[in-house]
Design an enzyme around this catalytic site. Structure first.
Site, PDB file in Angstrom:
ATOM      1  N   GLY A 319       0.822  -1.206   0.000  1.00 32.99           N
ATOM      2  CA  GLY A 319       0.000   0.000   0.000  1.00 32.99           C
ATOM      3  C   GLY A 319       0.856   1.256   0.000  1.00 32.99           C
ATOM      4  CB  SER A 320       0.044   4.666   1.197  1.00 33.23           C
ATOM      5  OG  SER A 320      -1.128   4.783   0.413  1.00 33.23           O
ATOM      6  CB  THR A 321       4.425   1.616   3.524  1.00 32.74           C
ATOM      7  OG1 THR A 321       4.201   0.381   2.837  1.00 32.74           O
ATOM      8  CG2 THR A 321       3.537   1.677   4.753  1.00 32.74           C
ATOM      9  CB  SER A 378      -1.549   8.894   1.739  1.00 36.26           C
ATOM     10  OG  SER A 378      -1.157   7.601   1.342  1.00 36.26           O
TER      11      SER A 378
END
Length: 664
Positions: A319-321, A378
């Site tokens: 995901g956004s990491t 994000s």
């Protein structure tokens, strides 16, 4: 008459000679058969009967934590009982079998079968405490049994901390052989060399003095000092367990903490864990209740799943990491800058090859943004655009440099690697989804290693699990040096990404990971666990302290179904903050001059069934803000807009200043 008598006597002599010849011939045949056909077998039997050859197990090496003081695994002294059936008198066999079976709680018939077996040695019981074998010694003395029963010193693996670091350490089988984790990977170092006792006896089993004994000493295994710090591991286990319970994470979770400068794995946690002293005891209560009804295959599968180290063996969508990686590549290639005001504009989505991909906040677009603001918010469209500018070929170069296309090489069994489309099959849409961290999978270890690369001024280190190997007999120490893999980005780029990650925690989606007195950087992530599964993976990756990174921490929670929802900022970030809040003071790091005061936590009030105007007032009183799923225009009356749902749910604690998302 005399002639007949002579003839009869000659016949008897001839007959006797013939019979004697036959007997002699038979004896010669028998001797030849014994000598040439059975000779080897009989010599072997004689050796077995007249010698006792027993194995002496070495003491397995001790495993210490990173401090070199705390013991994670040690071998305790126990004893093993064997018998030499040929050397037990026939009249003693039944009572011997009876006593042995009663003392060690064994099946009598099976024990008797061993006692009566025509073999040189049979094992009766392994890993027995001395209290039990002392009872046997007394019984042997009282019954005048001096031969045929052997009591030898042995070792048994013992784990003082039970469940602590279970998936990292691994465990041993009944024969002291490592079966998982460090125990398996470093089997050759830890196991040592077996010794032997070879004792020659007479045909009845009696001893033939000291000259009849040959004793070969066992060589103990070497000790290990691992990278995991028991205190840091304990902190991570405590908060991960609580998070999985509070958020009802149906598929558990894991935490990996790494020192970015050395690659040392400071903690590696998978929840749920298991007890290393009873590794075959299933921990899942539902499975445990139905254990007897499971097939052998099903039992094996459940045990393997319990032992599985998800931090290195399982993959997930980050995901956004993963936007930290896209940011690094874009900055390194000179495509963007961190703080160019108005460089990007979020309109709620972006169209790629005829497919519109939405921002997570499509209903209220972020509008004009710099790269820093995009990471703080994000914002998916910004990173999709950056991915398109980088291009497939160059992007895959960075994926390879950051270590996502291969295994990290960690010295633990069962490591997996990232799952990506082949470069030639990546089109515009596929590149778009990769750019913001979806539709591919990596291991938690790969993710924490990549961000550690950023924290280490752009240099990737190989994960290290062993710091020292110590010869317990000589005291000789072999240091295992940190291993640099390659430079991925330059120091300037690394510092720029860290600065943006700090903003994410200070003002963006990672607010809940703030730690009083320390500058913390991070990035939250939320992704689907598969396609159309209605399951989610929520995560937070943190770096601290930003001024001089010592810890990179990844918290991953699988399918949180509690009232707190499944957003990384609300569910995973607080866990990261709790862990870092304990770990950083433990490491005795000097506090930063900045960020001395942290925003206090407040409890989320009940907003459902209230109107928006009233909700705003309630939130303002406790220091929170509202975020609606639709844009409220001037024509709308807030007192008529009723709230149907909210995230986080009432009662959840969040940082003051956080936004509460509501659905009207």
């Amino acid at each position: 008459m005399l002639l007949n008598a002579n003839i009869s006597r000659k016949r008897r002599i001839t007959y006797s000679l013939f019979v004697s010849f036959i007997i002699l011939a038979l004896l010669l045949v028998r001797i030849g058969f014994i000598q040439f056909l059975q000779g080897e077998e009989l010599r072997t039997m004689a050796y077995k009967q007249q010698s006792l050859d027993r194995v002496i197990n070495p003491k397995r090496g001790t495993i210490y934590d990173a401090t070199g003081k705390n013991i994670l695994a040690i071998s305790a002294t126990v004893e093993t009982v064997t018998i030499n059936p040929l050397n037990i008198k026939e009249e003693d066999k039944e009572k011997t079998a009876k006593f042995l079976s009663d003392l060690f709680e064994l099946d009598y018939e099976k024990t008797l079968k061993k006692v009566k077996k025509r073999s040189s040695i049979e094992t009766i019981a392994k890993k027995i405490d001395k209290e039990k074998t002392d009872e046997l010694r007394i019984w042997m003395k009282n019954n005048n049994i001096t031969t045929g029963i052997n009591i030898d010193e042995d070792t048994k693996r013992y784990y003082p901390n039970n469940e602590l670091a279970s998936h990292f350490i691994g465990f041993c089988g009944s024969d002291n052989q490592g079966l998982d984790g460090i125990e398996a990977k470093y089997e050759e170092v830890l196991k040592g060399s077996k010794g032997r006792i070879i004792k020659v006896t007479d045909a009845k089993g009696g001893e033939i003095g000291k000259e009849g004994e040959n004793y070969v000493s066992a060589i103990d295994g070497k000790d290990l000092v691992v990278s995991v710090d028991m205190t840091i591991q304990s902190i991570c286990e405590k908060y991960l367990k609580q998070a999985c319970i509070d958020n009802i994470c149906t598929d558990g979770g894991n935490v990996v903490a790494m020192n970015p400068k050395t690659g040392d794995i400071l903690a590696m946690v998978t929840y749920p864990s298991y007890n290393l002293n009873s590794p075959y005891e299933i921990t899942n209560e539902e499975i445990k209740a139905n254990w007897e009804s499971l097939t052998a295959t099903e039992r094996s599968e459940n045990l393997q799943a319990m032992w599985r180290n998800k931090a290195i063996a399982d993959t997930y969508e980050p995901g956004s990491t993963f936007k930290t990686v896209t940011s690094s590549a874009a900055l390194q290639e000179g495509i963007t800058q961190t703080d160019k005001e108005g460089e990007f504009c979020c309109t709620g989505g972006i169209e790629i090859a005829g497919v519109r991909i939405k921002c997570w906040r499509y209903y209220r677009p972020h509008g004009s943004e710099s790269l820093r603001q995009a990471l703080m918010n994000s914002c998916n469209p910004v990173f999709i655009g950056l991915g398109q500018k980088i291009g497939v070929s160059k992007y895959y170069e960075y994926l390879n440099k950051f270590g996502f296309l291969s295994k990290t090489g960690i010295e633990l069994p069962g490591e997996a690697k990232g799952i990506f489309l082949k470069e030639g099959k990546v089109g515009p849409v596929e590149l778009a989804t990769i750019s913001f961290g979806q539709r591919f999978e990596v291991t938690p270890l790969q993710m924490v290693t990549a961000v550690s690369t950023i924290a280490n001024k752009g240099v990737r280190m190989k994960p290290r699990v062993i710091k020292k190997i110590i010869d317990s007999k000589t005291g000789e120490v072999e240091e295992i040096a940190p291993q640099e893999v390659e430079r991925v980005i330059d120091e300037k780029t690394a510092n720029e990404v860290l600065s943006m990650m700090e903003s994410v925690v200070a003002e963006g989606t990672g607010k809940n990971a703030q730690v009083k007195g320390f500058r913390v950087g991070g990035k939250t992530g939320t992704s689907e666990d598969g396609v159309n599964t209605n399951k989610y993976v929520t995560s937070f990756i943190g770096v601290a302290p930003i001024s001089d990174p010592q810890v990179v921490l990844l918290v991953t929670l699988y399918n949180p179904t509690g009232e707190g929802g499944h957003q990384g900022g609300a569910v995973a970030a607080p866990v990261g903050g709790q862990i870092l809040g304990d770990v950083l003071p433990y490491l005795q790091l000097q506090q930063d001059n900045e960020n001395k005061e942290i925003i206090e936590e407040v409890e989320v009030p009940e907003l459902r069934n209230r109107n928006v105007k009233e909700a705003k007032k309630v939130l303002k009183e406790v220091g929170l803000e509202i975020e609606t799923n639709i844009e409220i225009t001037k024509e709308m009356k807030e007192e008529e807009l009723i709230i149907k749902e909210q995230l986080p749910k009432p009662g959840i604690k969040v940082k003051k200043g956080s936004k509460i998302s509501v659905e009207i």
